[in-house]
Design a protein around this motif. Sequence first.
Motif, PDB file in Angstrom:
ATOM      1  N   GLY A 148     -79.308  20.754  80.543  1.00  0.00           N
ATOM      2  CA  GLY A 148     -78.338  19.826  79.983  1.00  0.00           C
ATOM      3  C   GLY A 148     -78.982  18.497  79.659  1.00  0.00           C
ATOM      4  O   GLY A 148     -80.116  18.209  80.086  1.00  0.00           O
ATOM      5  N   PHE A 149     -78.265  17.692  78.878  1.00  0.00           N
ATOM      6  CA  PHE A 149     -78.788  16.391  78.437  1.00  0.00           C
ATOM      7  C   PHE A 149     -77.744  15.317  78.715  1.00  0.00           C
ATOM      8  O   PHE A 149     -76.553  15.514  78.468  1.00  0.00           O
ATOM      9  N   LEU A 150     -78.214  14.183  79.210  1.00  0.00           N
ATOM     10  CA  LEU A 150     -77.319  13.126  79.652  1.00  0.00           C
ATOM     11  C   LEU A 150     -77.714  11.805  79.010  1.00  0.00           C
ATOM     12  O   LEU A 150     -78.896  11.469  78.940  1.00  0.00           O
ATOM     13  N   LYS A 151     -76.715  11.046  78.545  1.00  0.00           N
ATOM     14  CA  LYS A 151     -77.032   9.743  77.967  1.00  0.00           C
ATOM     15  C   LYS A 151     -76.031   8.690  78.429  1.00  0.00           C
ATOM     16  O   LYS A 151     -74.887   8.998  78.791  1.00  0.00           O
ATOM     17  N   ILE A 152     -76.492   7.445  78.429  1.00  0.00           N
ATOM     18  CA  ILE A 152     -75.654   6.307  78.783  1.00  0.00           C
ATOM     19  C   ILE A 152     -74.972   5.801  77.513  1.00  0.00           C
ATOM     20  O   ILE A 152     -75.648   5.558  76.507  1.00  0.00           O
ATOM     21  N   PRO A 153     -73.661   5.629  77.524  1.00  0.00           N
ATOM     22  CA  PRO A 153     -73.001   5.094  76.316  1.00  0.00           C
ATOM     23  C   PRO A 153     -73.405   3.643  76.082  1.00  0.00           C
ATOM     24  O   PRO A 153     -73.416   2.833  77.004  1.00  0.00           O
ATOM     25  N   MET A 154     -73.770   3.320  74.833  1.00  0.00           N
ATOM     26  CA  MET A 154     -74.168   1.957  74.482  1.00  0.00           C
ATOM     27  C   MET A 154     -73.440   1.546  73.209  1.00  0.00           C
ATOM     28  O   MET A 154     -73.296   2.344  72.288  1.00  0.00           O
ATOM     29  N   VAL A 155     -73.000   0.303  73.153  1.00  0.00           N
ATOM     30  CA  VAL A 155     -72.189  -0.153  72.020  1.00  0.00           C
ATOM     31  C   VAL A 155     -72.819  -1.345  71.294  1.00  0.00           C
ATOM     32  O   VAL A 155     -72.194  -1.930  70.407  1.00  0.00           O
ATOM     33  N   GLY A 156     -74.058  -1.691  71.660  1.00  0.00           N
ATOM     34  CA  GLY A 156     -74.733  -2.815  71.018  1.00  0.00           C
ATOM     35  C   GLY A 156     -75.711  -2.361  69.958  1.00  0.00           C
ATOM     36  O   GLY A 156     -75.757  -1.187  69.572  1.00  0.00           O
ATOM     37  N   PHE A 157     -76.527  -3.301  69.472  1.00  0.00           N
ATOM     38  CA  PHE A 157     -77.541  -2.989  68.474  1.00  0.00           C
ATOM     39  C   PHE A 157     -78.745  -2.268  69.088  1.00  0.00           C
ATOM     40  O   PHE A 157     -79.391  -1.451  68.445  1.00  0.00           O
ATOM     41  N   THR A 158     -79.044  -2.585  70.363  1.00  0.00           N
ATOM     42  CA  THR A 158     -80.189  -1.983  71.031  1.00  0.00           C
ATOM     43  C   THR A 158     -79.912  -0.518  71.323  1.00  0.00           C
ATOM     44  O   THR A 158     -78.834  -0.162  71.805  1.00  0.00           O
ATOM     45  N   GLU A 159     -80.894   0.338  71.047  1.00  0.00           N
ATOM     46  CA  GLU A 159     -80.687   1.779  71.170  1.00  0.00           C
ATOM     47  C   GLU A 159     -81.261   2.368  72.453  1.00  0.00           C
ATOM     48  O   GLU A 159     -81.119   3.562  72.696  1.00  0.00           O
ATOM     49  N   SER A 160     -81.912   1.548  73.275  1.00  0.00           N
ATOM     50  CA  SER A 160     -82.488   2.098  74.493  1.00  0.00           C
ATOM     51  C   SER A 160     -82.535   1.027  75.573  1.00  0.00           C
ATOM     52  O   SER A 160     -82.438  -0.170  75.300  1.00  0.00           O
ATOM     53  N   LEU A 161     -82.674   1.484  76.811  1.00  0.00           N
ATOM     54  CA  LEU A 161     -82.797   0.604  77.960  1.00  0.00           C
ATOM     55  C   LEU A 161     -84.125   0.859  78.653  1.00  0.00           C
ATOM     56  O   LEU A 161     -84.722   1.934  78.525  1.00  0.00           O
ATOM     57  N   ASN A 162     -84.579  -0.127  79.410  1.00  0.00           N
ATOM     58  CA  ASN A 162     -85.762   0.072  80.248  1.00  0.00           C
ATOM     59  C   ASN A 162     -85.522   1.246  81.188  1.00  0.00           C
ATOM     60  O   ASN A 162     -84.409   1.470  81.663  1.00  0.00           O
TER      61      ASN A 162
END
Length: 218
Positions: A148-162
Amino acid sequence: MVDLEYLSFLENILTESRKEKFLKVLQNRTNHFTVAIEDVFQLHNTSAVMRSCEVFGIQELHVVEEKYGKSIDKEIAMGAQKWVDVYRFESISDCLQNVKAKGYQIIATTPHDNDCLLDDFDISKPSALFFGTEKNGLSQEVLSTADGFLKIPMVGFTESLNLSVSAAIIIQNIMERLRKSDINWQLSPSEMLEKRLDWARNSIKDIERIEARYFEGV
């Protein structure tokens, strides 16, 4: 099997507050989830993920060092290395085989066509959460093996987190939900005894000399 007499001997060296702290922390520890990080180049990220595992209650961390062999940054880990079990692997294949053999499903923490948002992730199955390198993400081997694949929902311009930030967010979310669930997620009594012994040993200075004297008299 833990030697209960030896455990009692070591715990008698500790303060009552330390022993009580062990029991309290153990009530919130789990092996229902585990974390694996693959070839992380920035050493402080590995240490920070370890710290998040410790703070939020995940007992085991798997570190793949196929490309970058590093030691844990003790300053960043803030002592977490004494309380978390760290397993090191020289190849991602060995790590995948190991966690699969323990009964974990492989969850790749990366956006994917078939990904799942964090709040929708099914916490009922024992899962190994894989985090990838800062530059390249997870290897194709992990992506091909993943259940399975898991992602954090993000609503800003930045597409990734540290990496360490992503790990902290995911671990905190799933652990809070797990503790509120009716899933049997806590360590077994035998696992708790093993951790009490490990933590007692890690808490006592000059443990080698004390152990030598104890076993000479047995």
